[in-house]
Write a protein that holds these residues in place. Structure first.
Motif, mmCIF file in Angstrom:
data_model
loop_
_atom_site.group_PDB
_atom_site.id
_atom_site.type_symbol
_atom_site.label_atom_id
_atom_site.label_comp_id
_atom_site.label_asym_id
_atom_site.label_seq_id
_atom_site.Cartn_x
_atom_site.Cartn_y
_atom_site.Cartn_z
ATOM 1 N N ARG A 199 23.525 -76.021 -27.730
ATOM 2 C CA ARG A 199 23.464 -75.299 -26.459
ATOM 3 C C ARG A 199 22.086 -75.448 -25.819
ATOM 4 O O ARG A 199 21.973 -75.664 -24.610
ATOM 5 C CB ARG A 199 23.797 -73.824 -26.643
ATOM 6 C CG ARG A 199 23.799 -73.096 -25.303
ATOM 7 C CD ARG A 199 24.140 -71.638 -25.401
ATOM 8 N NE ARG A 199 24.005 -71.035 -24.100
ATOM 9 C CZ ARG A 199 25.000 -70.537 -23.392
ATOM 10 N NH1 ARG A 199 26.211 -70.548 -23.870
ATOM 11 N NH2 ARG A 199 24.780 -70.013 -22.198
ATOM 12 N N ALA A 200 21.033 -75.365 -26.637
ATOM 13 C CA ALA A 200 19.673 -75.526 -26.114
ATOM 14 C C ALA A 200 19.495 -76.916 -25.513
ATOM 15 O O ALA A 200 18.877 -77.069 -24.444
ATOM 16 C CB ALA A 200 18.652 -75.273 -27.217
ATOM 17 N N ASP A 201 20.046 -77.935 -26.172
ATOM 18 C CA ASP A 201 19.968 -79.300 -25.642
ATOM 19 C C ASP A 201 20.682 -79.397 -24.303
ATOM 20 O O ASP A 201 20.176 -80.017 -23.355
ATOM 21 C CB ASP A 201 20.588 -80.298 -26.621
ATOM 22 C CG ASP A 201 19.767 -80.495 -27.888
ATOM 23 O OD1 ASP A 201 18.575 -80.129 -27.904
ATOM 24 O OD2 ASP A 201 20.337 -81.027 -28.865
ATOM 25 N N CYS A 202 21.857 -78.808 -24.209
ATOM 26 C CA CYS A 202 22.626 -78.834 -22.963
ATOM 27 C C CYS A 202 21.904 -78.078 -21.852
ATOM 28 O O CYS A 202 21.849 -78.535 -20.699
ATOM 29 C CB CYS A 202 24.020 -78.248 -23.177
ATOM 30 S SG CYS A 202 25.087 -79.258 -24.207
ATOM 31 N N PRO B 181 36.675 -73.067 -22.973
ATOM 32 C CA PRO B 181 35.692 -72.516 -23.904
ATOM 33 C C PRO B 181 35.478 -73.471 -25.076
ATOM 34 O O PRO B 181 36.438 -73.994 -25.643
ATOM 35 C CB PRO B 181 36.301 -71.203 -24.367
ATOM 36 C CG PRO B 181 37.733 -71.265 -24.004
ATOM 37 C CD PRO B 181 37.917 -72.323 -22.969
ATOM 38 N N ILE B 182 34.223 -73.738 -25.389
ATOM 39 C CA ILE B 182 33.893 -74.593 -26.531
ATOM 40 C C ILE B 182 32.829 -73.898 -27.379
ATOM 41 O O ILE B 182 32.064 -73.072 -26.885
ATOM 42 C CB ILE B 182 33.387 -75.981 -26.103
ATOM 43 C CG1 ILE B 182 32.130 -75.871 -25.245
ATOM 44 C CG2 ILE B 182 34.469 -76.744 -25.351
ATOM 45 C CD1 ILE B 182 31.453 -77.188 -24.982
ATOM 46 N N ARG B 183 32.804 -74.241 -28.639
ATOM 47 C CA ARG B 183 31.804 -73.676 -29.543
ATOM 48 C C ARG B 183 30.705 -74.706 -29.768
ATOM 49 O O ARG B 183 30.987 -75.877 -29.988
ATOM 50 C CB ARG B 183 32.440 -73.285 -30.869
ATOM 51 C CG ARG B 183 33.420 -72.143 -30.730
ATOM 52 C CD ARG B 183 33.882 -71.686 -32.110
ATOM 53 N NE ARG B 183 34.745 -70.541 -32.005
ATOM 54 C CZ ARG B 183 34.323 -69.282 -31.909
ATOM 55 N NH1 ARG B 183 33.043 -69.011 -31.917
ATOM 56 N NH2 ARG B 183 35.182 -68.296 -31.830
ATOM 57 N N LEU B 184 29.471 -74.247 -29.694
ATOM 58 C CA LEU B 184 28.296 -75.087 -29.915
ATOM 59 C C LEU B 184 27.356 -74.402 -30.880
ATOM 60 O O LEU B 184 27.341 -73.174 -30.977
ATOM 61 C CB LEU B 184 27.536 -75.301 -28.588
ATOM 62 C CG LEU B 184 28.276 -75.912 -27.408
ATOM 63 C CD1 LEU B 184 27.428 -75.805 -26.159
ATOM 64 C CD2 LEU B 184 28.612 -77.352 -27.698
#
Length: 64
Positions: free
Chosen positions: A31-34, A23-26
């Motif tokens: 997140r939209a870029d990923c 689990p990672i925090r963005l």
């Protein structure tokens, strides 16, 4: 007595099972870029992240 076949996907061998989570925090923007990058590659976000992270980790390990 007749048994019915089990439903669902076949059981994978242990070396192919994906059981560990990372689990990672963005930020919403990260997140939209990923998600956009994953979509361009035709992958789900988790598959894209796995591919990208493992590729970067192998590259880093070679350079060390």
């Amino acid at each position: 007595m007749e048994t019915t076949p089990k439903r669902g996907a076949p059981v994978k061998p242990p070396e192919l099972r994906k059981a560990a989570a990372l689990p990672i925090r963005l930020t919403e923007g990260e997140r939209a870029d990923c998600e956009a990058a994953a979509e361009l590659d035709g992958l789900k976000l988790s598959a894209w992240a796995r591919k990208t992270l493992t590729s970067a980790a192998k590259r880093e390990a070679k350079e060390a």
